[in-house]
Design a protein around this motif. Sequence first.
Motif, short mmCIF file in Angstrom:
data_model
loop_
_atom_site.label_atom_id
_atom_site.label_comp_id
_atom_site.label_asym_id
_atom_site.label_seq_id
_atom_site.Cartn_x
_atom_site.Cartn_y
_atom_site.Cartn_z
N TYR A 113 -2.87 9.93 -11.75
CA TYR A 113 -2.22 9.56 -10.49
C TYR A 113 -3.16 8.77 -9.61
CZ TYR A 113 1.57 12.62 -11.82
OH TYR A 113 2.63 13.18 -12.48
N THR A 114 -2.63 7.71 -9.05
CA THR A 114 -3.43 6.80 -8.23
C THR A 114 -3.31 7.11 -6.74
OG1 THR A 114 -3.18 5.04 -9.85
CG2 THR A 114 -3.75 4.37 -7.61
N TYR A 115 -2.12 7.52 -6.33
CA TYR A 115 -1.84 7.67 -4.90
C TYR A 115 -1.71 9.14 -4.54
CZ TYR A 115 -0.75 2.84 -5.84
OH TYR A 115 -0.83 1.54 -6.26
N TRP A 116 -2.36 9.52 -3.44
CA TRP A 116 -2.41 10.92 -3.03
C TRP A 116 -2.17 11.03 -1.53
CZ3 TRP A 116 -3.15 14.93 -6.43
CH2 TRP A 116 -3.52 14.57 -7.74
N GLY A 117 -1.55 12.15 -1.15
CA GLY A 117 -1.45 12.48 0.26
C GLY A 117 -2.69 13.23 0.70
N GLN A 118 -2.69 13.64 1.97
CA GLN A 118 -3.86 14.29 2.55
C GLN A 118 -3.89 15.78 2.26
OE1 GLN A 118 -1.10 13.70 4.14
NE2 GLN A 118 -0.71 15.53 5.38
N GLY A 119 -2.79 16.35 1.79
CA GLY A 119 -2.73 17.76 1.48
C GLY A 119 -2.19 18.60 2.62
N THR A 120 -1.58 19.73 2.25
CA THR A 120 -1.08 20.69 3.23
C THR A 120 -1.40 22.10 2.73
OG1 THR A 120 0.88 21.34 4.53
CG2 THR A 120 1.28 20.77 2.22
N GLN A 121 -1.91 22.93 3.64
CA GLN A 121 -2.40 24.27 3.26
C GLN A 121 -1.24 25.26 3.18
OE1 GLN A 121 -5.76 25.50 2.67
NE2 GLN A 121 -4.55 27.26 1.97
N VAL A 122 -1.20 25.96 2.06
CA VAL A 122 -0.26 27.07 1.88
C VAL A 122 -1.09 28.33 1.66
CG1 VAL A 122 1.49 28.10 0.39
CG2 VAL A 122 1.58 25.65 0.93
N THR A 123 -0.86 29.34 2.50
CA THR A 123 -1.57 30.61 2.38
C THR A 123 -0.55 31.73 2.26
OG1 THR A 123 -3.39 29.77 3.73
CG2 THR A 123 -3.25 32.16 3.43
N VAL A 124 -0.67 32.50 1.18
CA VAL A 124 0.25 33.60 0.94
C VAL A 124 -0.53 34.91 1.07
CG1 VAL A 124 1.91 34.62 -0.65
CG2 VAL A 124 1.53 32.13 -0.65
N SER A 125 -0.14 35.72 2.03
CA SER A 125 -0.84 36.99 2.26
C SER A 125 -0.16 38.11 1.48
CB SER A 125 -0.83 37.31 3.75
OG SER A 125 0.50 37.49 4.21
N SER A 126 -0.96 39.07 1.06
CA SER A 126 -0.42 40.19 0.27
C SER A 126 0.04 41.33 1.16
CB SER A 126 -1.48 40.68 -0.70
OG SER A 126 -2.64 41.05 -0.01
N GLN B 110 0.85 -1.19 0.00
CA GLN B 110 0.00 0.00 0.00
C GLN B 110 0.88 1.24 0.00
OE1 GLN B 110 -3.23 0.06 -0.29
NE2 GLN B 110 -3.53 2.27 -0.06
N VAL B 111 0.70 2.11 -0.99
CA VAL B 111 1.47 3.34 -1.07
C VAL B 111 0.89 4.36 -0.11
CG1 VAL B 111 2.18 5.23 -2.56
CG2 VAL B 111 2.06 2.90 -3.47
N HIS B 112 1.78 5.02 0.61
CA HIS B 112 1.36 6.00 1.61
C HIS B 112 2.19 7.26 1.42
CE1 HIS B 112 -0.72 7.25 5.13
NE2 HIS B 112 0.35 7.33 5.88
N LEU B 113 1.50 8.40 1.28
CA LEU B 113 2.17 9.69 1.07
C LEU B 113 1.74 10.65 2.17
CD1 LEU B 113 1.52 10.07 -2.77
CD2 LEU B 113 3.53 9.08 -1.66
N VAL B 114 2.70 11.32 2.77
CA VAL B 114 2.39 12.27 3.85
C VAL B 114 3.10 13.58 3.57
CG1 VAL B 114 2.52 12.74 6.31
CG2 VAL B 114 2.14 10.39 5.51
N GLU B 115 2.31 14.64 3.37
CA GLU B 115 2.87 15.97 3.13
C GLU B 115 3.03 16.72 4.45
OE1 GLU B 115 -0.36 15.50 -0.20
OE2 GLU B 115 -0.17 15.09 1.94
N SER B 116 3.95 17.67 4.42
CA SER B 116 4.12 18.58 5.55
C SER B 116 4.78 19.85 5.04
CB SER B 116 4.98 17.94 6.65
OG SER B 116 6.26 17.63 6.15
#
Length: 126
Positions: free
Chosen positions: A113-126, A1-7
């Motif tokens: 793409y078959t395998y995905w991580g859970q995602g990580t939020q990037v917020t860029v303020s002006s 089982q492929v497992h992807l973890v973003e940070s």
Amino acid sequence: QVHLVESGGALVQAGGSLRLSCAASGHTFSSYVMAWFRLSPGKEREFVAAIRWSGTNTYYANSVKGRFTISRDNANHTVYLQMDSLKPEDTAVYYCASNLLSRPETFYSWKNYTYWGQGTQVTVSS
């Protein structure tokens, strides 16, 4: 089982930098393509960058070329996305994705793409 973890996602000011990480496990790394996509409200999931575990070629969306750099650490099974000169329009949830792909023209569509991580939020303020 492929497992992807973003940070690494965070709130950052325009012009700043962030480095995202994607730790991968469960597959034969040299055969797989690793990619970053992003999703923001009202938009379709957008390709950002891709790299193979083997070889040196990298692939970028025009919107990030020259500002973002994708790289890998094979020993630690980790892919990175260095993001510099960030803009408010880079604000999104960033996802790591992986699959066994051979033709570069297939790297750009999230549908391949078959395998995905859970995602990580990037917020860029002006």
